[in-house]
Write a protein that holds these residues in place. Sequence first.
Motif, short mmCIF file in Angstrom:
data_model
loop_
_atom_site.label_atom_id
_atom_site.label_comp_id
_atom_site.label_asym_id
_atom_site.label_seq_id
_atom_site.Cartn_x
_atom_site.Cartn_y
_atom_site.Cartn_z
N ILE A 128 0.86 -1.18 0.00
CA ILE A 128 0.00 0.00 0.00
C ILE A 128 0.90 1.24 0.00
CG2 ILE A 128 -1.93 -1.16 1.14
CD1 ILE A 128 -0.37 1.41 3.19
N ARG A 129 0.32 2.35 -0.44
CA ARG A 129 1.05 3.61 -0.50
C ARG A 129 0.40 4.59 0.49
NH1 ARG A 129 4.09 3.98 -5.54
NH2 ARG A 129 3.78 2.02 -6.69
N ILE A 242 -4.13 9.34 3.64
CA ILE A 242 -4.88 8.32 2.92
C ILE A 242 -3.92 7.21 2.51
CG2 ILE A 242 -4.68 9.55 0.72
CD1 ILE A 242 -7.50 8.46 0.04
N ASP A 243 -4.31 5.96 2.73
CA ASP A 243 -3.50 4.79 2.40
C ASP A 243 -4.18 4.04 1.26
OD1 ASP A 243 -2.21 5.70 4.65
OD2 ASP A 243 -2.13 3.76 5.65
N VAL A 244 -3.48 3.88 0.16
CA VAL A 244 -4.09 3.42 -1.08
C VAL A 244 -3.42 2.13 -1.56
CG1 VAL A 244 -4.63 4.06 -3.46
CG2 VAL A 244 -4.60 5.81 -1.67
N PRO A 245 -4.19 1.10 -1.92
CA PRO A 245 -3.57 -0.12 -2.46
C PRO A 245 -2.73 0.17 -3.70
CG PRO A 245 -5.85 -0.54 -1.83
CD PRO A 245 -5.63 0.94 -1.71
N ASP A 246 -1.71 -0.65 -3.90
CA ASP A 246 -0.76 -0.45 -5.00
C ASP A 246 -1.43 -0.42 -6.37
OD1 ASP A 246 1.90 0.16 -4.79
OD2 ASP A 246 2.63 -1.86 -5.13
N GLU A 247 -2.50 -1.20 -6.53
CA GLU A 247 -3.11 -1.35 -7.85
C GLU A 247 -3.84 -0.09 -8.34
OE1 GLU A 247 -6.08 -4.38 -7.88
OE2 GLU A 247 -7.18 -3.54 -6.18
N VAL A 263 4.72 8.91 1.49
CA VAL A 263 5.73 8.90 2.56
C VAL A 263 6.20 7.49 2.91
CG1 VAL A 263 4.95 11.08 3.53
CG2 VAL A 263 3.94 8.95 4.36
N SER A 264 5.48 6.46 2.48
CA SER A 264 5.96 5.10 2.68
C SER A 264 5.23 4.16 1.73
CB SER A 264 5.80 4.63 4.13
OG SER A 264 4.43 4.56 4.49
N ARG A 278 -10.01 -12.88 -2.67
CA ARG A 278 -10.28 -12.29 -3.98
C ARG A 278 -11.03 -10.97 -3.83
NH1 ARG A 278 -12.79 -16.06 -8.53
NH2 ARG A 278 -10.72 -16.98 -8.18
N ARG A 279 -10.52 -9.93 -4.49
CA ARG A 279 -11.11 -8.59 -4.42
C ARG A 279 -11.53 -8.15 -5.82
NH1 ARG A 279 -6.94 -5.50 -0.20
NH2 ARG A 279 -7.46 -6.80 1.61
N ASN A 280 -12.46 -7.20 -5.90
CA ASN A 280 -13.01 -6.82 -7.20
C ASN A 280 -12.42 -5.53 -7.77
OD1 ASN A 280 -14.22 -4.82 -5.67
ND2 ASN A 280 -16.33 -5.37 -6.20
N GLY A 281 -11.38 -4.99 -7.13
CA GLY A 281 -10.70 -3.82 -7.67
C GLY A 281 -11.28 -2.48 -7.29
N THR A 282 -12.30 -2.46 -6.41
CA THR A 282 -12.94 -1.20 -6.04
C THR A 282 -12.44 -0.63 -4.71
OG1 THR A 282 -14.78 -2.34 -4.93
CG2 THR A 282 -15.04 -1.83 -7.28
N TYR A 283 -11.47 -1.30 -4.09
CA TYR A 283 -10.96 -0.87 -2.78
C TYR A 283 -9.92 0.23 -3.04
CZ TYR A 283 -9.88 -1.89 2.20
OH TYR A 283 -9.73 -1.85 3.57
N ARG A 284 -10.38 1.50 -2.98
CA ARG A 284 -9.53 2.63 -3.38
C ARG A 284 -8.66 3.14 -2.24
NH1 ARG A 284 -10.17 2.39 -8.98
NH2 ARG A 284 -12.26 1.48 -9.27
N ALA A 285 -9.13 3.02 -0.99
CA ALA A 285 -8.35 3.46 0.17
C ALA A 285 -8.77 2.60 1.36
CB ALA A 285 -8.59 4.94 0.47
N ILE A 286 -7.77 2.20 2.15
CA ILE A 286 -8.07 1.39 3.32
C ILE A 286 -8.47 2.29 4.48
CG2 ILE A 286 -6.42 -0.31 2.48
CD1 ILE A 286 -4.54 0.50 4.76
N GLY A 287 -9.05 1.69 5.53
CA GLY A 287 -9.48 2.49 6.68
C GLY A 287 -8.30 2.97 7.51
N ALA A 288 -7.37 2.07 7.75
CA ALA A 288 -6.11 2.34 8.47
C ALA A 288 -5.32 1.04 8.37
CB ALA A 288 -6.36 2.73 9.93
N GLN A 289 -4.02 1.13 8.60
CA GLN A 289 -3.19 -0.04 8.37
C GLN A 289 -3.55 -1.19 9.31
OE1 GLN A 289 1.00 0.75 7.88
NE2 GLN A 289 0.61 2.51 6.54
N ILE A 290 -4.04 -0.91 10.50
CA ILE A 290 -4.40 -1.98 11.42
C ILE A 290 -5.60 -2.80 10.91
CG2 ILE A 290 -5.91 -0.50 12.82
CD1 ILE A 290 -4.96 -2.13 15.26
N TYR A 291 -6.44 -2.20 10.08
CA TYR A 291 -7.66 -2.88 9.63
C TYR A 291 -7.49 -3.59 8.31
CZ TYR A 291 -9.43 0.34 13.14
OH TYR A 291 -9.63 1.06 14.31
N GLY A 292 -6.34 -3.42 7.64
CA GLY A 292 -6.08 -4.12 6.39
C GLY A 292 -6.82 -3.54 5.21
#
Length: 292
Positions: A128-129, A242-247, A263-264, A278-292
């Motif tokens: 994640i970024r 905001i933490d965003v998946p690499d994809e 920053v990381s 399996r994910r459908n590609g719509t996960y644009r930002a995670i809630g926080a790193q602890i929640y995955g």
Amino acid sequence: MIKVNSVDSCLHSLTIADIPGLIALSDSVGWDYDESEIRTILSIGTTFGHKDANGTLLSCAAIIPYDDKLASIGMVIVHPSSQGKGYGRQLMKTCMASVSTDTSIMLIATPEGEPLYKNLGFLTVDRIRKFIAERFVPEAPPQNEANDEFEIAPMELDDFSSVLELDKAALGSSRTHFLETRMIQASTCLVAKNPSGKVIGYGFAVQGPVNLIAGPIVAENAGMAENLLYKLTQHHTGRVRIDVPDEQAAFHTYLEQNGFTQVSHPPVMVANAHSLPRRNGTYRAIGAQIYG
């Protein structure tokens, strides 16, 4: 309470009475967990920690089980004065043993923790970024044909079941208790609805002690994610994280063009599995790193 061999401390299951100690522990390593966030973590998962003979908290780690044999580990902290004593390893083993062996366990690793997680059998499956903006003040996203296909509105209780289904498809697992609790904690909860009123996206924003945290955000496309982020932060004048998946490359570009700095780039790791659900590609930002 579990006795720890070779060190004068005990491993405890933590409660709300430990919140001041958890805040102090977070401060000791430069993290910014506050009471509100810790209450959420304690209410939806199990948190373990070592204490010395005086009851001072020396370490902690939390595991949050979701609905479909998926769990997330986070808030893994060992006080600088107590590092190198094996606390982190025992915390991780205790967290992992608290769920069934067929439960996939995910975490987002710090550089310090990554070698331990590898040693415990975790595999890197994604990244994640993490982006920070000192102040996010973009112009309103341009109106175009795609944006006319939805409107952003405050989330209502009747929208929750639809949000839960969208989140399940995005994450690959249902997490009812997390979303219920996060909705209460959030300063802003929004949904995107199509012209017939169907919920097709959502986003939360949570005010932390340092940053407004934007996420989770689930959206059909990057343009919808941009609109949700704009509305979530519209009246905020401070720092935004905001933490965003690499994809989500298009969303990364938008953020970098509108005042965010990466920053990381930490790894997403899993145990008891070889990949994320399996994910459908719509996960644009995670809630926080602890929640995955």
